[in-house]
Motif scaffolding. Structure first.
Motif, mmCIF file in Angstrom:
data_model
loop_
_atom_site.group_PDB
_atom_site.id
_atom_site.type_symbol
_atom_site.label_atom_id
_atom_site.label_comp_id
_atom_site.label_asym_id
_atom_site.label_seq_id
_atom_site.Cartn_x
_atom_site.Cartn_y
_atom_site.Cartn_z
ATOM 1 N N PRO A 107 0.822 -1.215 0.000
ATOM 2 C CA PRO A 107 0.000 0.000 0.000
ATOM 3 C C PRO A 107 0.855 1.263 0.000
ATOM 4 C CG PRO A 107 -0.001 -1.012 2.171
ATOM 5 C CD PRO A 107 0.710 -1.965 1.256
ATOM 6 N N ARG A 108 0.372 2.285 -0.697
ATOM 7 C CA ARG A 108 1.006 3.594 -0.649
ATOM 8 C C ARG A 108 0.582 4.309 0.634
ATOM 9 N NH1 ARG A 108 -0.647 3.248 -6.325
ATOM 10 N NH2 ARG A 108 -2.656 4.102 -5.663
ATOM 11 N N ALA A 109 1.287 5.379 0.950
ATOM 12 C CA ALA A 109 1.058 6.068 2.221
ATOM 13 C C ALA A 109 -0.375 6.568 2.349
ATOM 14 C CB ALA A 109 2.042 7.228 2.368
ATOM 15 N N ASP A 110 -0.979 6.956 1.231
ATOM 16 C CA ASP A 110 -2.333 7.522 1.293
ATOM 17 C C ASP A 110 -3.417 6.513 0.911
ATOM 18 O OD1 ASP A 110 -1.535 7.379 -1.313
ATOM 19 O OD2 ASP A 110 -2.275 9.348 -1.916
ATOM 20 N N ASP A 111 -3.051 5.246 0.762
ATOM 21 C CA ASP A 111 -4.037 4.220 0.413
ATOM 22 C C ASP A 111 -4.916 3.888 1.618
ATOM 23 O OD1 ASP A 111 -3.362 3.912 -2.212
ATOM 24 O OD2 ASP A 111 -2.183 2.091 -1.937
ATOM 25 N N SER A 112 -6.196 3.714 1.381
ATOM 26 C CA SER A 112 -7.119 3.235 2.413
ATOM 27 C C SER A 112 -7.410 1.756 2.166
ATOM 28 C CB SER A 112 -8.418 4.044 2.397
ATOM 29 O OG SER A 112 -9.022 3.999 1.114
ATOM 30 N N PHE A 113 -7.978 1.114 3.165
ATOM 31 C CA PHE A 113 -8.353 -0.291 3.031
ATOM 32 C C PHE A 113 -9.525 -0.572 3.950
ATOM 33 C CE2 PHE A 113 -8.213 -4.836 3.930
ATOM 34 C CZ PHE A 113 -8.101 -5.345 2.658
ATOM 35 N N ARG A 114 -10.429 -1.432 3.491
ATOM 36 C CA ARG A 114 -11.548 -1.894 4.287
ATOM 37 C C ARG A 114 -11.512 -3.416 4.313
ATOM 38 N NH1 ARG A 114 -11.198 2.755 5.056
ATOM 39 N NH2 ARG A 114 -12.819 4.385 4.960
ATOM 40 N N ALA A 173 -3.200 -6.084 5.455
ATOM 41 C CA ALA A 173 -3.831 -6.438 4.186
ATOM 42 C C ALA A 173 -2.821 -6.964 3.178
ATOM 43 C CB ALA A 173 -4.548 -5.213 3.615
ATOM 44 N N ALA A 174 -1.639 -6.348 3.121
ATOM 45 C CA ALA A 174 -0.629 -6.774 2.152
ATOM 46 C C ALA A 174 -0.169 -8.202 2.414
ATOM 47 C CB ALA A 174 0.562 -5.822 2.185
ATOM 48 N N VAL A 175 -0.151 -8.605 3.665
ATOM 49 C CA VAL A 175 0.268 -9.966 4.015
ATOM 50 C C VAL A 175 -0.801 -10.968 3.604
ATOM 51 C CG1 VAL A 175 0.844 -11.525 5.923
ATOM 52 C CG2 VAL A 175 1.763 -9.189 5.883
ATOM 53 N N VAL A 176 -2.050 -10.683 3.944
ATOM 54 C CA VAL A 176 -3.146 -11.595 3.592
ATOM 55 C C VAL A 176 -3.264 -11.739 2.080
ATOM 56 C CG1 VAL A 176 -5.637 -11.964 3.709
ATOM 57 C CG2 VAL A 176 -4.412 -11.117 5.723
ATOM 58 N N LEU A 177 -3.216 -10.622 1.371
ATOM 59 C CA LEU A 177 -3.331 -10.668 -0.085
ATOM 60 C C LEU A 177 -2.101 -11.321 -0.710
ATOM 61 C CD1 LEU A 177 -4.857 -7.127 -0.687
ATOM 62 C CD2 LEU A 177 -6.030 -9.324 -0.931
ATOM 63 N N GLY A 178 -0.941 -11.086 -0.129
ATOM 64 C CA GLY A 178 0.268 -11.735 -0.627
ATOM 65 C C GLY A 178 0.206 -13.241 -0.485
ATOM 66 N N VAL A 190 2.499 -16.146 8.379
ATOM 67 C CA VAL A 190 2.358 -16.405 9.817
ATOM 68 C C VAL A 190 3.412 -15.631 10.606
ATOM 69 C CG1 VAL A 190 2.584 -18.184 11.595
ATOM 70 C CG2 VAL A 190 1.246 -18.646 9.529
ATOM 71 N N ALA A 191 4.625 -15.581 10.082
ATOM 72 C CA ALA A 191 5.710 -14.879 10.773
ATOM 73 C C ALA A 191 5.427 -13.384 10.897
ATOM 74 C CB ALA A 191 7.029 -15.102 10.038
ATOM 75 N N ALA A 192 4.659 -12.842 9.955
ATOM 76 C CA ALA A 192 4.386 -11.405 9.944
ATOM 77 C C ALA A 192 3.033 -11.062 10.553
ATOM 78 C CB ALA A 192 4.445 -10.881 8.509
ATOM 79 N N SER A 193 2.331 -12.055 11.095
ATOM 80 C CA SER A 193 0.962 -11.836 11.571
ATOM 81 C C SER A 193 0.766 -12.514 12.917
ATOM 82 C CB SER A 193 -0.041 -12.388 10.549
ATOM 83 O OG SER A 193 0.198 -11.873 9.261
#
Length: 209
Positions: A107-114, A173-178, A190-193
């Protein structure tokens, strides 16, 4: 004929005439999760002006993609996709899968996520998964838990509105989507969450052969 048209006798051009406007497909994304009230749509579309949301909903209604109906509870109105509008699920899913190289940077600095956006994303990224032994796990971003079930019929993703699955991964979000796209292994995710439950359940649901 839409107000703005490519004026081309081409299926892609005709489709873009009705869903190519800014925010239109994101409204479809929201309604692929389920029917929603106007306020819920606005909350799920950070950055949209209320007058523009009203305009886009009106356009989508006029073209037969969206319809209004009475809410199951209370006297309010909810918006939902028509059967024809629901057929956009495949097109939206194809765009989600195609976007993987664009998502690698995070995500970019100004990105939102739901968190509920995961419903459409995971249904698309895991669409090819099958399992003779049904597995249900949860993934959570910002306290929004999404249930992922893999069985012999395929992948089923929905918001968790009741008891959470025994295994839940809470992370960014980036971890789950990755993990869902195969850019990260289950071990890396798992290591990052924060994992509650059994890693083998996550492996069954997300690991790529």
């Amino acid at each position: 004929m839409p107000k703005r048209s490519y004026d081309q006798y081409c299926g892609l051009a005709r489709a873009l005439d009705v869903i190519g406007g800014r925010w239109s497909l994101l409204i479809v994304r929201e309604l692929l999760v389920g029917p929603a009230r106007y306020g819920e749509l606005q909350a799920g579309l950070p950055g949209i002006a209320t007058n523009l949301l009203a305009e886009r909903l009106r356009e989508l209604e006029e073209t037969g993609i969206v319809q209004r109906t009475l809410a199951a509870e209370g006297n309010g109105v909810v918006y939902m996709l028509t059967p024809w509008g629901s057929e956009l699920r495949g097109a939206v899913g194809a765009l989600v899968n195609w976007s993987t190289p664009l998502m690698i940077s995070g995500p970019r600095a100004d990105d939102s996520f739901r968190g509920h956006w995961l419903v459409v994303a995971l249904n698309s990224l895991l669409a090819d998964r099958r399992s003779d032994t049904p597995t249900t796990v949860g993934v959570a971003v910002d306290d929004e838990v999404v249930s992922v079930r893999i069985d012999e019929k395929g992948t089923h993703v929905e918001l968790c509105r009741g008891e959470e699955p025994a295994t839940v991964l809470r992370g960014e979000a980036a971890v789950v989507l990755g993990m869902a796209s195969g850019m990260l292994t289950v071990d890396q995710a798992v290591a990052a969450s924060d994992l509650r439950g059994k890693k083998k359940d996550l492996v069954s649901a997300f690991a790529r052969g």
